[in-house]
Design a protein around this motif. Structure first.
Motif, short mmCIF file in Angstrom:
data_model
loop_
_atom_site.label_atom_id
_atom_site.label_comp_id
_atom_site.label_asym_id
_atom_site.label_seq_id
_atom_site.Cartn_x
_atom_site.Cartn_y
_atom_site.Cartn_z
N GLN A 186 -5.54 24.01 -36.53
CA GLN A 186 -5.57 22.92 -37.27
C GLN A 186 -5.29 21.65 -37.56
O GLN A 186 -5.45 20.84 -37.82
CB GLN A 186 -5.48 23.88 -38.90
N LEU A 187 -4.59 21.78 -36.47
CA LEU A 187 -3.52 20.48 -35.95
C LEU A 187 -4.15 19.07 -35.52
O LEU A 187 -4.97 19.69 -34.61
CB LEU A 187 -1.96 20.92 -35.39
N LYS A 188 -4.23 18.32 -35.88
CA LYS A 188 -4.76 17.30 -36.04
C LYS A 188 -3.71 16.25 -34.82
O LYS A 188 -3.02 15.86 -35.27
CB LYS A 188 -5.59 15.89 -36.25
N VAL A 189 -4.05 16.09 -33.60
CA VAL A 189 -3.08 15.31 -32.79
C VAL A 189 -3.82 13.55 -32.65
O VAL A 189 -4.86 13.98 -31.36
CB VAL A 189 -2.86 16.10 -31.44
N LEU A 190 -3.30 13.17 -32.34
CA LEU A 190 -3.09 11.59 -31.83
C LEU A 190 -2.83 11.09 -30.70
O LEU A 190 -1.21 11.42 -30.97
CB LEU A 190 -3.66 10.96 -32.41
N ILE A 191 -2.82 10.94 -29.56
CA ILE A 191 -1.51 10.88 -28.38
C ILE A 191 -1.19 9.22 -28.57
O ILE A 191 -2.97 8.36 -28.81
CB ILE A 191 -2.26 10.74 -26.87
N VAL B 208 -1.65 14.79 -40.04
CA VAL B 208 -1.75 13.78 -38.44
C VAL B 208 -0.05 14.18 -37.13
O VAL B 208 0.70 14.08 -38.22
CB VAL B 208 -2.86 12.96 -37.96
N LEU B 209 -0.77 14.90 -36.07
CA LEU B 209 0.95 14.65 -35.37
C LEU B 209 0.48 13.42 -34.29
O LEU B 209 -0.74 13.61 -33.53
CB LEU B 209 0.43 15.74 -34.66
N ILE B 210 1.72 12.03 -33.63
CA ILE B 210 1.32 11.35 -33.38
C ILE B 210 2.58 11.52 -32.34
O ILE B 210 3.73 12.15 -31.96
CB ILE B 210 1.82 10.11 -34.49
#
Length: 221
Positions: A75-80, A52-54
């Motif tokens: 495939q990177l999952k991004v949270l803002i 997960v990328l924040i």
């Protein structure tokens, strides 16, 4: 539960360090990447797998940055995680495939919950994210209405044109060899399809979309 690898991309180092410390105290969670520069982020992501990328969006070119991340690391999952709570911004970022959007004023437990959901490939739907989804839907519906004029057939276009010329239903019916009732129904059907409530609204729309002709010349935008 396996350990979740997290990356933090925030231009404010103090906040990033505080966030890293908080996440490090959580069970089954590890911060493997923490950067404030986008080029550094891209380089580190090439060398480290993260779940997960924040990501903060305080930088001016955040939209382009996110597009590059989606292309380079699909495939990177991004949270803002941001101070911005503009629904228009959230809606635009949803189109780029983010997994969630949280305000920095949210409780820490909510962030942990969002990270866990994202790591499990689930969308985190808080109130902000849901409201932006409705905004997106309204935009889509408006776009559908805006494009619907393309579906007007020749007879419908002629009727709209004659309405602009202030012809009555009877005059339109006589010219098109229709009944007055048929003309009324066609007018209503067109308004319903375009989501318009009145004939005035229909004429405004027709002018904007250049359906109406003035003196045999298409009305420009």
């Amino acid at each position: 539960m396996k350990t979740i690898s997290v990356a933090i991309f925030d231009k404010i180092p103090l906040f990033a360090k505080m966030l890293k410390k908080y996440l490090a105290e959580q069970r089954n969670m590890m911060v493997d990447v923490m950067v404030s520069d986008f080029d550094d982020l891209a380089e580190r992501l090439r060398c480290h797998h993260v779940d997960v990328l924040i990501m903060d969006i305080s930088q001016e070119d955040y939209f382009e940055q996110l597009k590059m991340l989606r292309t380079g690391f699909p495939q990177l999952k991004v949270l803002i995680l941001s101070m911005c709570t503009d629904l228009q911004v959230v809606s635009e970022l949803q189109d780029l495939g983010i997994y969630g959007y949280l305000s920095k004023s949210e409780d820490g437990d909510e962030l942990i919950h969002a990270i866990k959901m994202t790591a499990d490939n689930d969308i985190y739907r808080n109130k902000l994210f849901t409201e932006a989804l409705y905004l997106n839907r309204r935009k889509s519906m408006k776009k559908e209405r805006d494009e619907a004029y393309l579906e007007l057939n020749e007879r419908e276009r002629m009727i709209v044109q004659m309405l602009w010329e202030e012809k009555t239903n009877k005059e339109i019916a006589d010219e098109l060899f229709l009944s007055i009732r048929s003309v009324e129904k066609i007018r209503q059907d067109v308004r319903d399809r375009l989501g318009l409530k009145s004939t005035v609204g229909l004429l405004k729309y027709a002018l904007d979309k250049r359906i109406i002709h003035l003196n045999n010349t298409i009305v420009p935008h």
